[in-house]
Design a protein around this motif. Structure first.
Motif, short mmCIF file in Angstrom:
data_model
loop_
_atom_site.label_atom_id
_atom_site.label_comp_id
_atom_site.label_asym_id
_atom_site.label_seq_id
_atom_site.Cartn_x
_atom_site.Cartn_y
_atom_site.Cartn_z
N GLN A 148 107.37 -7.72 88.73
CA GLN A 148 106.99 -6.76 87.70
C GLN A 148 105.48 -6.81 87.51
N PRO A 149 104.82 -5.65 87.43
CA PRO A 149 103.37 -5.65 87.24
C PRO A 149 102.97 -6.39 85.98
N GLU A 150 101.84 -7.09 86.06
CA GLU A 150 101.28 -7.72 84.87
C GLU A 150 100.68 -6.64 83.97
N GLN A 151 100.62 -6.94 82.70
CA GLN A 151 100.05 -5.98 81.75
C GLN A 151 98.61 -5.65 82.17
N LEU A 152 98.33 -4.38 82.40
CA LEU A 152 97.00 -3.97 82.84
C LEU A 152 96.00 -4.06 81.69
N ASP A 153 96.34 -3.44 80.60
CA ASP A 153 95.56 -3.50 79.37
C ASP A 153 96.44 -2.97 78.25
N ARG A 154 95.91 -2.82 77.07
CA ARG A 154 96.74 -2.37 75.95
C ARG A 154 97.10 -0.89 76.06
N TYR A 155 96.52 -0.20 77.03
CA TYR A 155 96.74 1.24 77.15
C TYR A 155 97.95 1.58 78.04
N LEU A 156 98.37 0.63 78.90
CA LEU A 156 99.41 0.94 79.87
C LEU A 156 100.47 -0.16 79.84
N GLN A 157 101.66 0.18 79.38
CA GLN A 157 102.75 -0.78 79.29
C GLN A 157 103.43 -0.93 80.65
N THR A 158 104.11 -2.05 80.85
CA THR A 158 104.81 -2.30 82.11
C THR A 158 106.29 -2.55 81.85
N ALA A 159 107.07 -2.43 82.92
CA ALA A 159 108.50 -2.72 82.87
C ALA A 159 108.94 -3.08 84.29
N SER A 160 110.16 -3.55 84.42
CA SER A 160 110.68 -3.92 85.73
C SER A 160 111.28 -2.71 86.42
N LEU A 161 110.87 -2.48 87.64
CA LEU A 161 111.45 -1.40 88.45
C LEU A 161 112.94 -1.61 88.64
N LEU A 162 113.38 -2.87 88.66
CA LEU A 162 114.79 -3.16 88.91
C LEU A 162 115.68 -2.72 87.76
N ASP A 163 115.08 -2.41 86.61
CA ASP A 163 115.85 -1.86 85.50
C ASP A 163 116.18 -0.39 85.73
N TYR A 164 115.48 0.25 86.66
CA TYR A 164 115.67 1.68 86.91
C TYR A 164 116.33 1.96 88.26
N VAL A 165 116.13 1.08 89.23
CA VAL A 165 116.59 1.33 90.59
C VAL A 165 117.91 0.60 90.83
N LYS A 166 118.92 1.37 91.20
CA LYS A 166 120.22 0.77 91.48
C LYS A 166 120.32 0.29 92.93
N ASP A 167 119.78 1.07 93.84
CA ASP A 167 119.86 0.72 95.26
C ASP A 167 118.63 -0.10 95.64
N THR A 168 118.68 -1.39 95.35
CA THR A 168 117.53 -2.25 95.64
C THR A 168 117.31 -2.41 97.15
N THR A 169 118.38 -2.28 97.92
CA THR A 169 118.23 -2.37 99.37
C THR A 169 117.34 -1.24 99.88
N ALA A 170 117.55 -0.05 99.37
CA ALA A 170 116.71 1.09 99.75
C ALA A 170 115.26 0.86 99.34
#
Length: 528
Positions: A193-215
């Motif tokens: 998961q990306p580290e927090q860039l600054d207070r202007y841009l929040q981050t989250a885990s891509l794996l929370d959105y992507v079901k087909d991790t193999t793809a």
């Protein structure tokens, strides 16, 4: 088929065309083009060619300034990387730099090094060879590039003197390695998961959105193997959060990258802000209304040029840019003096003069140039502090020449996705964003054009082979597009922004334009 040339800065395209002409004129054209595949379907990392050797001459070697291939607007520099230990296997890779930046791979077919005579021979094309002698101190290689002009490999023609010196300053990862191998020699990708860039841009885990991790992992493997060209960064924002941030070839989030004609889209945002501040949002107003001092340049045709024509690159004047201007006023005068080649609104013609004229309009309204206005009313509000915007003779180049961090490019995309609103503040007028990012004129069967933003939808054709999602199941997108594979892509109905920076400057292989099908066919389906 869409070749993207209209999407390139006019001056840059002209530089490369001139370069080609010079190569032909001096008889070394085969040295550059002979080493490039004519129809490369897949970009491949320059693979090392092996040869046994006795004395180690490993290291990075760069052509000397005296023998580099010089053109009126730049310099082409061959670079070779030699590695291996004494009595071991000699490995050689090659590439070209254009004005000190990566331009293209130099695929090498074979290499031979003779220890007793210190002679190095590199075959890089059928009938083309470089022969050099390594200095006794192993700090120089002196030699000549040859080619077989008539197909007779026994009678090679002397083409160009090329001498090399050791280059201990350049990071070889920037040239040859998308990702450095670990201690076991592996380049296996692992998501973080990306580290927090600054207070202007929040981050989250891509794996929370992507079901087909193999793809997803398969896609990243293909990116690292350069199946979509020489990507140097890819960032994905989903639901206004940064979920993917990957860098390649030694780049990281602190390295500025030229965004080339993506600069045009930033200029469009700035113009919208300036027009709104001065209550001049009517795009149907004559462009001469911003420059009353040049009324003498009006003709019956030019009087019909509106601001909208300039925004949509349909004003009708020529794209000639071989002139010097030392102030925005002088630049506006020279552009408005250009001859007409079509009636206003009649024909789309990609033309950097339109964007530079937009910068001159900004100056006429604000009494400051685009870079100053950007810092005051746009960049500071988005937390963008590290950028460079080149000036030529004191005039900001609004058509290109902006360098930004990929993370800050993502902020620009997010601002537009948010209809010009940033943390509750309306920075760019909402109606300007709506008009800017919708099609106003057809550029080609593959793209439409807004106010300095490119647009794609199901109505546009796909130029790549065997589209699955393209055209038929494609989501609408608008994008900023820059020479060499720079992109800010916004897919509004998926609440997504994708940023890519690249060094795919060789137009012959078409890899600069592979980022669009990559996003349509491989990235977007992960989030559907």
């Amino acid at each position: 088929m869409y070749d993207g040339r209209q999407a390139l800065p006019v001056k840059t395209t002209r530089i490369m065309n001139k370069a080609t002409c010079v190569f032909i004129a001096i008889g070394v054209f085969i040295f550059l083009t002979g080493c490039q595949p004519t129809g490369r379907p897949e970009a491949k990392q320059a693979q090392p060619v092996h040869n046994k050797h006795y004395v180690s001459i490993d290291g990075l070697w760069r052509v000397t300034p005296e023998t580099a291939l010089k053109f009126p607007n730049g310099t082409l520099e061959p670079v070779i990387r030699i590695s291996g230990e004494a009595y071991g296997d000699l490995k050689v890779q090659g590439c070209f730099l254009w004005d000190k930046r990566f331009y293209d791979d130099w695929p090498i077919k074979s290499v031979t090094y003779t220890d007793s005579t210190r002679q190095l021979e590199i075959v890089y094309n059928e009938g083309a060879v470089y022969r050099g002698v390594v200095g006794k101190d192993r700090k120089t290689i002196t030699g000549v590039a040859y080619s077989d002009a008539w197909g007779d490999t026994t009678n090679r023609v002397h083409e160009n003197k090329l001498d090399f010196v050791r280059d201990e300053q350049t990071d070889e990862n920037r040239l040859f390695f998308p990702r450095p191998a670990d201690v076991h020699g592996s380049m296996v990708y692992q998501y973080h998961q990306p580290e927090q860039l600054d207070r202007y841009l929040q981050t989250a885990s891509l794996l929370d959105y992507v079901k087909d991790t193999t793809a997803f992992y398969r896609l990243m493997e293909r990116i690292i193997k350069q199946k979509f060209g020489r990507l140097e960064s890819i960032l994905v924002l989903k639901d206004r959060k940064l979920v993917l941030e990957e860098y390649f070839y030694g780049y990281n989030r602190t390295h500025l990258h030229p965004i080339h004609s993506c600069t045009k889209s930033v200029t469009s945002l700035l113009l919208g802000i300036a027009l709104n501040r001065h209550n001049k949002m009517d795009v149907d107003q004559p462009v001469f209304s911003f420059f009353p001092q040049y009324d003498s340049l009006k003709t019956p045709e030019k009087e019909k040029i509106t601001l909208k024509h300039v925004l949509t690159m349909t004003p009708g004047f020529t794209d000639e840019d071989d002139f010097d201007a030392h102030s925005p006023d002088e630049e506006a005068q020279k552009i408005l003096s250009l001859p007409m080649v079509s009636a206003p609104g009649e024909k789309f013609k990609y033309n950097g003069n339109c964007t530079n004229l937009m910068g001159d309009i900004i100056y006429s309204l604000e009494n400051k140039q685009a870079d100053e206005l950007a810092q005051e009313v746009l960049f500071n509000k988005l937390g963008i502090s590290n950028f460079e915007w080149e000036r030529e003779n004191g005039v900001v180049r609004c058509a290109s020449d902006l360098r930004m961090l990929p993370g800050d490019m993502a902020k620009i995309g997010l601002l537009v996705l948010n209809n010009g609103n940033w943390n509750g503040e309306q920075i760019v007028p909402k109606e300007w964003i709506a008009e800017s990012t919708q099609p106003h004129v057809a550029e080609s069967p593959f793209f439409d054009y807004g106010y300095q933003w490119w647009c794609r939808s199901k109505s546009n054709r796909s130029w790549w082979k065997h589209p699955v999602h393209g055209s038929r199941d494609e989501h609408d997108m608008f994008l900023a597009l820059g020479y060499g594979g720079q992109y800010i892509m916004v897919i509004r109905d998926l609440n997504m922004v994708v940023v890519a920076t690249s060094s795919d400057y060789n137009e012959e292989n078409g890899m600069a334009h592979q980022k669009v099908p990559m996003v349509i066919e491989d990235v977007v389906p992960l989030f559907e």
